[in-house]
Motif scaffolding. Structure first.
Motif, PDB file in Angstrom:
ATOM      1  N   UNK A 156       8.659 -56.982   0.000  1.00 59.28           N
ATOM      2  CA  UNK A 156       9.387 -57.270  -1.232  1.00 59.28           C
ATOM      3  C   UNK A 156       9.548 -58.770  -1.473  1.00 59.28           C
ATOM      4  N   UNK A 157      10.192 -59.464  -0.549  1.00 58.18           N
ATOM      5  CA  UNK A 157      10.516 -60.860  -0.773  1.00 58.18           C
ATOM      6  C   UNK A 157       9.272 -61.739  -0.830  1.00 58.18           C
ATOM      7  N   UNK A 158       8.187 -61.338  -0.191  1.00 57.59           N
ATOM      8  CA  UNK A 158       6.974 -62.153  -0.137  1.00 57.59           C
ATOM      9  C   UNK A 158       6.047 -61.895  -1.322  1.00 57.59           C
ATOM     10  N   UNK A 159       5.982 -60.675  -1.795  1.00 60.32           N
ATOM     11  CA  UNK A 159       4.930 -60.290  -2.734  1.00 60.32           C
ATOM     12  C   UNK A 159       5.418 -60.048  -4.161  1.00 60.32           C
ATOM     13  N   UNK A 160       6.702 -60.077  -4.415  1.00 57.66           N
ATOM     14  CA  UNK A 160       7.181 -59.686  -5.742  1.00 57.66           C
ATOM     15  C   UNK A 160       8.278 -60.636  -6.232  1.00 57.66           C
ATOM     16  N   UNK A 161       8.389 -60.727  -7.553  1.00 56.82           N
ATOM     17  CA  UNK A 161       9.562 -61.342  -8.171  1.00 56.82           C
ATOM     18  C   UNK A 161      10.648 -60.267  -8.167  1.00 56.82           C
ATOM     19  N   UNK A 162      11.725 -60.529  -7.459  1.00 56.11           N
ATOM     20  CA  UNK A 162      12.679 -59.463  -7.170  1.00 56.11           C
ATOM     21  C   UNK A 162      13.372 -58.919  -8.416  1.00 56.11           C
ATOM     22  N   UNK A 163      13.410 -59.673  -9.507  1.00 51.52           N
ATOM     23  CA  UNK A 163      14.037 -59.201 -10.741  1.00 51.52           C
ATOM     24  C   UNK A 163      13.077 -58.371 -11.601  1.00 51.52           C
ATOM     25  N   UNK A 164      11.797 -58.295 -11.228  1.00 53.28           N
ATOM     26  CA  UNK A 164      10.829 -57.516 -12.008  1.00 53.28           C
ATOM     27  C   UNK A 164      11.061 -56.018 -11.827  1.00 53.28           C
ATOM     28  N   UNK A 165      10.712 -55.260 -12.873  1.00 54.68           N
ATOM     29  CA  UNK A 165      10.842 -53.799 -12.821  1.00 54.68           C
ATOM     30  C   UNK A 165       9.725 -53.209 -11.965  1.00 54.68           C
ATOM     31  N   UNK A 166      10.066 -52.212 -11.135  1.00 54.48           N
ATOM     32  CA  UNK A 166       9.075 -51.508 -10.316  1.00 54.48           C
ATOM     33  C   UNK A 166       8.266 -50.583 -11.219  1.00 54.48           C
ATOM     34  N   UNK A 167       6.938 -50.705 -11.264  1.00 52.88           N
ATOM     35  CA  UNK A 167       6.132 -49.828 -12.122  1.00 52.88           C
ATOM     36  C   UNK A 167       6.402 -48.353 -11.822  1.00 52.88           C
ATOM     37  N   UNK A 168       6.553 -47.555 -12.891  1.00 54.30           N
ATOM     38  CA  UNK A 168       6.800 -46.110 -12.814  1.00 54.30           C
ATOM     39  C   UNK A 168       8.177 -45.750 -12.251  1.00 54.30           C
ATOM     40  N   UNK A 169       9.033 -46.753 -12.102  1.00 56.61           N
ATOM     41  CA  UNK A 169      10.376 -46.476 -11.583  1.00 56.61           C
ATOM     42  C   UNK A 169      11.441 -47.193 -12.412  1.00 56.61           C
ATOM     43  N   UNK A 170      11.203 -47.316 -13.692  1.00 55.23           N
ATOM     44  CA  UNK A 170      12.183 -47.913 -14.578  1.00 55.23           C
ATOM     45  C   UNK A 170      13.502 -47.126 -14.473  1.00 55.23           C
ATOM     46  N   UNK A 171      14.643 -47.777 -14.375  1.00 52.93           N
ATOM     47  CA  UNK A 171      14.922 -49.194 -14.603  1.00 52.93           C
ATOM     48  C   UNK A 171      15.043 -50.016 -13.336  1.00 52.93           C
ATOM     49  N   UNK A 172      14.566 -49.511 -12.193  1.00 53.31           N
ATOM     50  CA  UNK A 172      14.797 -50.196 -10.924  1.00 53.31           C
ATOM     51  C   UNK A 172      13.971 -51.475 -10.829  1.00 53.31           C
ATOM     52  N   UNK A 173      14.607 -52.527 -10.365  1.00 50.27           N
ATOM     53  CA  UNK A 173      13.929 -53.764 -10.027  1.00 50.27           C
ATOM     54  C   UNK A 173      13.588 -53.734  -8.538  1.00 50.27           C
ATOM     55  N   UNK A 174      12.698 -54.630  -8.129  1.00 52.93           N
ATOM     56  CA  UNK A 174      12.365 -54.668  -6.707  1.00 52.93           C
ATOM     57  C   UNK A 174      13.608 -54.930  -5.862  1.00 52.93           C
ATOM     58  N   UNK A 175      14.546 -55.727  -6.370  1.00 58.39           N
ATOM     59  CA  UNK A 175      15.759 -56.031  -5.627  1.00 58.39           C
ATOM     60  C   UNK A 175      16.675 -54.834  -5.454  1.00 58.39           C
ATOM     61  N   UNK A 176      16.464 -53.787  -6.257  1.00 56.44           N
ATOM     62  CA  UNK A 176      17.312 -52.593  -6.173  1.00 56.44           C
ATOM     63  C   UNK A 176      16.804 -51.575  -5.162  1.00 56.44           C
ATOM     64  N   UNK A 177      15.572 -51.723  -4.696  1.00 57.43           N
ATOM     65  CA  UNK A 177      14.993 -50.708  -3.819  1.00 57.43           C
ATOM     66  C   UNK A 177      15.771 -50.622  -2.508  1.00 57.43           C
ATOM     67  N   UNK A 178      15.801 -49.438  -1.892  1.00 55.39           N
ATOM     68  CA  UNK A 178      16.618 -49.226  -0.695  1.00 55.39           C
ATOM     69  C   UNK A 178      16.251 -50.141   0.458  1.00 55.39           C
ATOM     70  N   UNK A 179      17.267 -50.475   1.263  1.00 50.95           N
ATOM     71  CA  UNK A 179      17.092 -51.277   2.468  1.00 50.95           C
ATOM     72  C   UNK A 179      16.396 -52.600   2.157  1.00 50.95           C
ATOM     73  N   UNK A 180      16.754 -53.194   1.028  1.00 48.70           N
ATOM     74  CA  UNK A 180      16.052 -54.377   0.542  1.00 48.70           C
ATOM     75  C   UNK A 180      16.025 -55.502   1.562  1.00 48.70           C
ATOM     76  N   UNK A 181      17.110 -55.659   2.317  1.00 49.02           N
ATOM     77  CA  UNK A 181      17.203 -56.791   3.237  1.00 49.02           C
ATOM     78  C   UNK A 181      16.842 -56.428   4.671  1.00 49.02           C
ATOM     79  N   UNK A 182      16.257 -55.258   4.883  1.00 46.98           N
ATOM     80  CA  UNK A 182      15.871 -54.847   6.230  1.00 46.98           C
ATOM     81  C   UNK A 182      14.736 -55.723   6.750  1.00 46.98           C
TER      82      UNK A 182
END
Length: 447
Positions: A156-182
């Protein structure tokens, strides 16, 4: 339901984890099924066990040997869960084997997804294994999206802009995905644990169809089994408090003296921790907002602190006339109180359901696991709260005022009150949750 033929009904064995946010809805589900006529057994870890005196006398309790001294002793949550499962599995198999040998030929196992070993044992013994997910329905497709990214070798942190929407998972942003800081290693263990789960015979969700219809459909499409949305269980089956902290019921008397919808209630649940800087910014933001508040500051909320010694100098004295700080509050009673107009929360799923059920708008400050997903739905989809994305005193002051004073908060209050009424309809006769519950009863009886 009638008692006719009850002795031939399946016994329902429910397995609960030591986490209170999971244990509470599991025990509520057990009580609900008991009221329908089923014999109930509760398999539980010896760590944070349920109190049998809080439940019907004919419940059977099956302790599992976890050999773990405390949840906090593990620095890695997924490794803790893996150890918990490995340690509890042998004693659970012994319990089931004994129950079968005693003549319980029909047993249906309902298991918390954290205790995934129970599904495996049930399937090995040719028993029905029903998965009970205590998180929101939206969490599961979000987890699958995160797993897919990991399978692609992307981070997540390396490959994506965390505020961008996850394709096919609107309205979730990459920063909203589970265990984001694992960490990468923790995430590998999360996925490994998930891959160990047996394919369930059915899935139970503590949610409501009108709230998460699309996500429930995604769960059905993934498992291809029946999905029963029977929530919110705290309304379907009210139950006594089972947590390990002593509730300060005196705060209700304090609330009785406050004007309607004037108090913001603040609580981050039983596990979340913050650092001293966050505590300071929260306190100063609250003070600057000039709003009434009830703040549950759990001992251990800030690591290394006893209780309130890290609050800014003068904060307690300055806010004494409009604020109350307790160690732990009776949350359901607080949220149902006429004086409470806002809930500043970590957005655990139980807290979200309770807030919606009593028509209270939210300030969302998610920490981990499913909380980012829940916060996004509260703030962006259902529009019954605001997400606090920057913990800074000026932003906190503005956020509290937006929810408690401004027209924006009043509009959210109208929406959440509409949802409150829809929850009432769902749990009444012929409501969606009652129909799902009857469907679950018939499903169990089919065994």
């Amino acid at each position: 339901m009638e008692d006719h033929g009850r002795t031939r009904w399946p016994m329902v064995v429910l397995t609960t984890s030591p986490f209170h946010g999971h244990m509470t809805p599991t025990l509520q589900l057990a009580t609900t099924l008991h009221a329908k006529g089923f014999s109930i057994a509760i398999a539980h870890s010896k760590l944070n066990p349920p109190n049998p005196s809080n439940h019907p006398s004919d419940f059977t309790f099956l302790p599992l040997s976890d050999n773990l001294p405390a949840i906090e002793d593990s620095s890695s949550f997924p490794n803790f869960v893996n150890t918990l499962n490995n340690n509890c599995k042998p004693s659970f198999k012994e319990h089931l084997t004994r129950l079968i040998s005693e003549g319980n030929k029909s047993i249906v196992v309902i298991y918390d997804n954290v205790m995934f070993f129970t599904g495996v044992v049930a399937v090995d013994l040719n028993l029905a294994a029903v998965l009970f997910r205590t998180s929101s329905a939206a969490f599961f497709p979000a987890f699958l999206a995160r797993r897919q990214l990991r399978q692609q070798g992307r981070f997540l942190e390396e490959d994506f802009v965390m505020q961008d929407i996850v394709p096919n998972h609107h309205p979730l942003r990459y920063k909203d995905l589970p265990f984001c800081k694992s960490s990468i290693e923790d995430w590998k263990q999360h996925v490994a644990n998930f891959n160990l789960q047996a394919h369930p015979s059915a899935v139970i969700m503590n949610t409501i169809k009108f709230l998460e219809h699309e996500s429930l459909t995604r769960i059905h499409d993934h498992f291809h089994v029946l999905v029963f949305a029977v929530g919110p269980l705290h309304i379907v089956t009210p139950s006594p408090y089972i947590g390990s902290y002593q509730e300060d019921t005196g705060c209700i008397s304090w609330l009785d003296k406050q004007p309607p919808k004037s108090v913001v209630y603040i609580s981050f649940g039983s596990l979340a921790t913050i650092d001293a800087k966050v505590l300071t910014e929260m306190a100063l933001g609250l003070a600057k907002s000039n709003q009434r508040f009830l703040w549950a500051v759990r001992p251990g909320l800030v690591g290394g602190s006893e209780w309130l010694e890290l609050l800014p100098d003068g904060f307690v004295e300055e806010t004494r006339e409009r604020g109350l700080i307790v160690k732990w509050a009776p949350q359901k009673e607080v949220l149902a109180h006429f004086a409470v107009g806002g809930f500043w929360s970590h957005c655990g799923w139980n807290s979200c359901l309770e807030s919606i059920s009593w028509g209270v708008v939210m300030i969302c400050q998610p920490f981990s696991v499913d909380q980012g997903v829940n916060a996004r739905y509260v703030s962006y989809v259902w529009k019954i709260g605001l997400e606090l994305e920057r913990v800074e005193r000026g932003e906190i002051e503005r956020m509290v005022k937006r929810v408690m004073v401004d027209d924006e908060g009043e509009q959210m209050r109208v929406r959440v009150n509409g949802m409150k009424e829809m929850v009432k309809e769902a749990v009444e006769n012929r409501g969606s949750s009652q129909e799902s519950l009857e469907g679950l009863v018939n499903f169990i009886l089919s065994y």
